[in-house]
Scaffold this active site. Sequence first.
Site, PDB file in Angstrom:
ATOM      1  N   GLU A  74     -18.975   4.565  -0.162  1.00  0.00           N
ATOM      2  CA  GLU A  74     -18.202   4.040  -1.286  1.00  0.00           C
ATOM      3  C   GLU A  74     -18.981   4.070  -2.600  1.00  0.00           C
ATOM      4  O   GLU A  74     -18.406   4.297  -3.666  1.00  0.00           O
ATOM      5  CB  GLU A  74     -17.746   2.598  -0.989  1.00  0.00           C
ATOM      6  CG  GLU A  74     -16.783   2.485   0.186  1.00  0.00           C
ATOM      7  CD  GLU A  74     -17.474   2.463   1.550  1.00  0.00           C
ATOM      8  OE1 GLU A  74     -18.723   2.408   1.597  1.00  0.00           O
ATOM      9  OE2 GLU A  74     -16.772   2.495   2.579  1.00  0.00           O
ATOM     10  N   ARG A 133       0.835  -1.219   0.000  1.00  0.00           N
ATOM     11  CA  ARG A 133       0.000   0.000   0.000  1.00  0.00           C
ATOM     12  C   ARG A 133       0.863   1.260   0.000  1.00  0.00           C
ATOM     13  O   ARG A 133       0.482   2.279  -0.575  1.00  0.00           O
ATOM     14  CB  ARG A 133      -0.968  -0.001   1.179  1.00  0.00           C
ATOM     15  CG  ARG A 133      -0.281  -0.091   2.526  1.00  0.00           C
ATOM     16  CD  ARG A 133      -1.283  -0.075   3.668  1.00  0.00           C
ATOM     17  NE  ARG A 133      -0.645  -0.492   4.904  1.00  0.00           N
ATOM     18  CZ  ARG A 133      -1.052  -0.133   6.113  1.00  0.00           C
ATOM     19  NH1 ARG A 133      -2.093   0.644   6.258  1.00  0.00           N
ATOM     20  NH2 ARG A 133      -0.434  -0.562   7.184  1.00  0.00           N
ATOM     21  N   HIS A 169      -5.543  -3.723   1.681  1.00  0.00           N
ATOM     22  CA  HIS A 169      -5.994  -4.669   2.698  1.00  0.00           C
ATOM     23  C   HIS A 169      -6.733  -5.853   2.088  1.00  0.00           C
ATOM     24  O   HIS A 169      -7.716  -6.352   2.635  1.00  0.00           O
ATOM     25  CB  HIS A 169      -6.869  -3.966   3.740  1.00  0.00           C
ATOM     26  CG  HIS A 169      -6.118  -2.974   4.591  1.00  0.00           C
ATOM     27  ND1 HIS A 169      -5.356  -1.966   4.056  1.00  0.00           N
ATOM     28  CD2 HIS A 169      -6.012  -2.842   5.938  1.00  0.00           C
ATOM     29  CE1 HIS A 169      -4.817  -1.260   5.037  1.00  0.00           C
ATOM     30  NE2 HIS A 169      -5.182  -1.763   6.190  1.00  0.00           N
ATOM     31  N   ASP A 171      -8.500  -7.986  11.967  1.00  0.00           N
ATOM     32  CA  ASP A 171      -9.874  -7.486  11.790  1.00  0.00           C
ATOM     33  C   ASP A 171     -10.851  -8.602  11.409  1.00  0.00           C
ATOM     34  O   ASP A 171     -12.060  -8.463  11.593  1.00  0.00           O
ATOM     35  CB  ASP A 171      -9.929  -6.378  10.733  1.00  0.00           C
ATOM     36  CG  ASP A 171      -9.536  -5.025  11.317  1.00  0.00           C
ATOM     37  OD1 ASP A 171      -9.438  -4.922  12.564  1.00  0.00           O
ATOM     38  OD2 ASP A 171      -9.313  -4.084  10.540  1.00  0.00           O
ATOM     39  N   SER A 192      -4.734   4.688   5.921  1.00  0.00           N
ATOM     40  CA  SER A 192      -4.576   3.266   5.599  1.00  0.00           C
ATOM     41  C   SER A 192      -4.162   3.049   4.150  1.00  0.00           C
ATOM     42  O   SER A 192      -3.467   2.102   3.832  1.00  0.00           O
ATOM     43  CB  SER A 192      -5.893   2.517   5.841  1.00  0.00           C
ATOM     44  OG  SER A 192      -6.228   2.541   7.203  1.00  0.00           O
TER      45      SER A 192
END
Lengths: 282, 318
Positions: free
Chosen positions: B61, B13, B112, B120, B40
């Site tokens: 989104e 990332r 992710h 998570d 993130s």
Amino acid sequence: MASIAELEKIVPQVRRDIVRMIHAVNSGHPGASLGCTEYFVSLYFEVLKHNAAKFSMNGNGEDLFFLSNGHLSSVFYSVLARSGYFPIKEITTFRKLNSRLQGHPTTHEGLPGVRIASGSLGQGLSVGIGAALAKKLNNDNQLVYTLHGDGELQEGQVWEAAMYASAKKVDNLIATVDMNGQQIDGSTDQVLPMGSLKAKFEAFGWDVLDLEKGNDITSVLSVLKTAKEHTGKGKPVMILMKTEMGHGVDFMMGSHKWHGVSPNDEQLAQALKQNVETLGDY
Amino acid sequence: MKKYTYTEKKDTRSGFGAGLSELGKSNPNVVALCADLTGSLKMDAFAKDHPERFFQVGIAEANMIGIAAGLTIGGKIPFTGTFANFSTGRVYDQIRQSVAYSGKNVKICASHAGLTLGEDGATHQILEDLGLMKMLPGMVVINPCDYNQTKAATIAIANYEGPVYLRFGRPSVPNFTPADQKFEIGKAVILNEGVDVSIFATGHLVWKAIEAGEQLAAMGINAEIINIHTIKPLDNSAVITSAKKTRCVVTAEEHQMNGGLGDSIAQLLARELPTPIEMVAVHDSFGESGTPDQLMVKYGLDAVNIVEAVKKVITRKG
């Protein structure tokens, strides 16, 4: 500048196009298309600054229109053709195999005048916001217009977009909701009552204008003019436009039953009798 | 076996963030949108340097994808950023209609992805995204293996006209791709030439494949290792050329077996060159909480699993 009389002459011709094209393939959505005819005629023959003869996807320096409730394709195609985006003859291909005039509008077949696919509801306001943001980045002062159904407002994405547009001051955007009070399974009040849309959009931070007579050219033009004056003041502008579903064809008027049904031969003849040929049928 | 070394581990990332930051400086049409995950996604630098071209859309989104589609109409090149789950499954219809079917030049950038999101748990660990995206007509699907390749891919997709899905991840992984290696969409990278088996790996599994290759070499098995960073369009000729030579294939990915890289390669080979194939992937299962390393072991996505698959597939050679 088109006169009111000139615009009023176009209206019955567009209504003829709508019922004829739907009848020809025994499929399509006449109700809301007929109800929004005055809006489309006002927009495409008077309000929009646009270049039909030289369509460009970017539309830089032009006003842009996005149809979010894509099932109104018949009225959209009629005004696009009659304002010069493509030959009027091409309307005969509506909903047929290998046509650019798909059941719901799309960019996929390269039809001039269409800048986004729509049909699956609730997406057009977001797209309009994106196009409006691009205009701001490009220092392009022209406006973005969008049209939505009232039933369509049951889609959650519309409210994501509504929240964004006011929070980020997207004030070069004029959205219109076709308040015909009908959806597929019945009236909006029967299916899912939405309460006061005016109160909702005002609470979301929009500048909301009411249009009581959405089937009257003078009233439509007047509110579109006011809406334009309200742009550039830090808020997105919303027109809540009351229309009658099926307007102009008496047996289709006011009922959800003509949402997605084609007239038969006899009904077509009746509908055409009520809408005179003014500019020549395609 | 060719020797691969790395001086540091880095997250893919951050490669995306660095690539986006460079694009911000070099291409004024590049804009970025984020759904409340700027840190993130490592989009902070772009947001800070180009506030007028950065759109924070909040936790919305669907709206983000629609706005991105609209921005292309004014000639912009939007890069959207959120987790892979929220970049694909959550907004599938928005991507399908407003981006893919409409042919819009949107770059859907997803972090992710897969099990290596870790603690998570399964709500956030999407293992279906490659399949969802490759099913869409015209969608390019890219899953780079390390920091340098992710950075190069980010820069490369800005110059490609059309919708792209770019998938990367959270954990720090060995960064071994040369910083100056050009990224070519749809062009596989041969990491080791071998004759006994072809290992086609993507994303985080590429390094695992290199580790497996070293273990196999110690056993006298000479593996050809190919990094398939572009799932779609697949580099058909690279796959067929290698499979013709080695006559058996192992695929490796951090994704469901259904719909992933292995599925694409099996489909190609079944049509063009039927070849024994084993797939290292997740078998019709959700993930769970745990450290990334623990999860890769538990779900069978480790180097040892590649080694076992190779041993098995070699016995199946005709």
